[in-house]
Write a protein that holds these residues in place. Sequence first.
Motif, short mmCIF file in Angstrom:
data_model
loop_
_atom_site.label_atom_id
_atom_site.label_comp_id
_atom_site.label_asym_id
_atom_site.label_seq_id
_atom_site.Cartn_x
_atom_site.Cartn_y
_atom_site.Cartn_z
N GLY A 31 0.80 -1.22 0.00
CA GLY A 31 0.00 0.00 0.00
C GLY A 31 0.83 1.27 0.00
O GLY A 31 0.50 2.24 -0.69
N LYS A 32 1.91 1.31 0.77
CA LYS A 32 2.76 2.50 0.80
C LYS A 32 3.43 2.71 -0.56
O LYS A 32 3.52 3.83 -1.07
CB LYS A 32 3.81 2.36 1.91
CG LYS A 32 3.22 2.40 3.31
CD LYS A 32 4.29 2.53 4.37
CE LYS A 32 5.14 1.28 4.50
NZ LYS A 32 4.37 0.14 5.04
N GLU A 33 3.88 1.60 -1.14
CA GLU A 33 4.50 1.66 -2.47
C GLU A 33 3.49 2.09 -3.53
O GLU A 33 3.81 2.82 -4.46
CB GLU A 33 5.10 0.30 -2.83
CG GLU A 33 6.28 -0.12 -1.97
CD GLU A 33 5.90 -0.68 -0.61
OE1 GLU A 33 6.82 -1.05 0.15
OE2 GLU A 33 4.70 -0.77 -0.30
N ARG A 34 2.25 1.66 -3.35
CA ARG A 34 1.17 1.99 -4.29
C ARG A 34 0.90 3.49 -4.27
O ARG A 34 0.79 4.13 -5.32
CB ARG A 34 -0.07 1.20 -3.88
CG ARG A 34 -1.11 0.98 -4.96
CD ARG A 34 -2.11 -0.06 -4.46
NE ARG A 34 -1.47 -1.35 -4.30
CZ ARG A 34 -1.79 -2.24 -3.35
NH1 ARG A 34 -2.74 -1.96 -2.47
NH2 ARG A 34 -1.16 -3.39 -3.28
N MET A 35 0.77 4.07 -3.08
CA MET A 35 0.52 5.51 -2.97
C MET A 35 1.69 6.32 -3.51
O MET A 35 1.50 7.32 -4.22
CB MET A 35 0.24 5.88 -1.51
CG MET A 35 -1.13 5.46 -1.01
SD MET A 35 -1.51 6.12 0.65
CE MET A 35 -0.48 5.05 1.68
N THR A 36 2.90 5.89 -3.17
CA THR A 36 4.09 6.61 -3.63
C THR A 36 4.17 6.63 -5.15
O THR A 36 4.43 7.68 -5.76
CB THR A 36 5.36 5.98 -3.04
OG1 THR A 36 5.29 6.02 -1.61
CG2 THR A 36 6.60 6.71 -3.51
N ALA A 37 3.94 5.48 -5.78
CA ALA A 37 4.00 5.39 -7.24
C ALA A 37 2.93 6.27 -7.88
O ALA A 37 3.17 6.94 -8.89
CB ALA A 37 3.83 3.94 -7.69
N TYR A 38 1.74 6.28 -7.28
CA TYR A 38 0.64 7.08 -7.81
C TYR A 38 0.97 8.57 -7.75
O TYR A 38 0.83 9.31 -8.74
CB TYR A 38 -0.64 6.79 -7.03
CG TYR A 38 -1.80 7.69 -7.40
CD1 TYR A 38 -2.55 7.44 -8.55
CD2 TYR A 38 -2.13 8.79 -6.60
CE1 TYR A 38 -3.61 8.29 -8.89
CE2 TYR A 38 -3.19 9.62 -6.93
CZ TYR A 38 -3.92 9.36 -8.09
OH TYR A 38 -4.95 10.20 -8.43
N PHE A 39 1.43 9.03 -6.58
CA PHE A 39 1.74 10.45 -6.43
C PHE A 39 2.94 10.87 -7.27
O PHE A 39 2.99 11.98 -7.79
CB PHE A 39 1.97 10.79 -4.96
CG PHE A 39 0.73 10.71 -4.11
CD1 PHE A 39 -0.47 11.24 -4.55
CD2 PHE A 39 0.76 10.11 -2.85
CE1 PHE A 39 -1.62 11.17 -3.78
CE2 PHE A 39 -0.38 10.03 -2.07
CZ PHE A 39 -1.58 10.57 -2.53
N ASN A 40 3.90 9.98 -7.42
CA ASN A 40 5.04 10.27 -8.30
C ASN A 40 4.59 10.45 -9.74
O ASN A 40 5.18 11.25 -10.49
CB ASN A 40 6.08 9.16 -8.22
CG ASN A 40 6.93 9.24 -6.97
OD1 ASN A 40 7.03 10.29 -6.34
ND2 ASN A 40 7.56 8.13 -6.61
#
Length: 316
Positions: free
Chosen positions: A123-132
């Motif tokens: 989930g943390k990786e998912r949010m980071t990739a999305y915002f990036n």
Amino acid sequence: MATVKLSLSFVSLSPPSSSSSAQSKLSAASFIPNATLAKSRFMGKCLRAKPIKSIEASRSGEITCSSPATTLPSALLFDCDGVLVDTEKDGHRISFNDTFKERDLGVTWDVDLYGELLKIGGGKERMTAYFNKVGWPEKAPKDEEERKVFIAGLHKQKTELFMVLIEKKLLPLRPGVAKLVDQALTNGVKVAVCSTSNEKAVSAIVSCLLGPERAEKIKIFAGDVVPKKKPDPAIYNLAAETLGVDPSKCVVVEDSAIGLAAAKAAGMTCIVTKSGYTADEDFENADAVFDCIGDPPEERFDLAFCASLLQKQFVS
């Protein structure tokens, strides 16, 4: 003495189509740093093997293997989301969106977009990739290290909201999960759950939905217990090492292509039970593919079937 029927069919049973098959405006590949998944060690071919006798239920109700020649798996390893419970669309996605709303971030993940984001483990990786990809919210810090703290805070809040759904039992176990867990535990097969999700969320699912008695016997490997998440095999390698079992004698139940890739890269046999978001993914390297585990009279497979797949690995 009742006998559970054993089917050795490798026919893939497709579940009903999800609410929409339209592609998201944001492509999955654009979110994934290394989109190429690991190749399987086994090709999932149906090889001939000696027949394996079915698992039988004794008069006392305990489930035991009827033939001493049967070689059971040393461990049965389950993914969590999509395997134990179909949590993604109406569980994790809703909890992410409620968190974004409470933080006033102006972000909403619709069903199709979240399906694409699920190709990123964690989930943390998912949010980071999305915002990036789309840009960070105005309320997010500018510093990279502070952003990691920001994401961790969002994920903690999301997990707390998700656990409320689990504790209220608003998301049920998928068919056949409890049955297969009971067969494994009764026959001395080690059971573990290996997930990219937060450890607290996974523990809540296991404890609340499988019950405390089963939960005491199930080892959980989840979240940041390993530095790299699926499709990297790290979590399955850790499970095998911790449980003291040979990876080639482990059977994994997964629902996604990244989970399948992780299991096969760890040298394990993998059965796929498709979930709502993964029905159309490529499972060519799976040892077997079903729509669910299933309970009688609509059972798809049992522990004896898992054992038969291990035998097929070594028979030409």
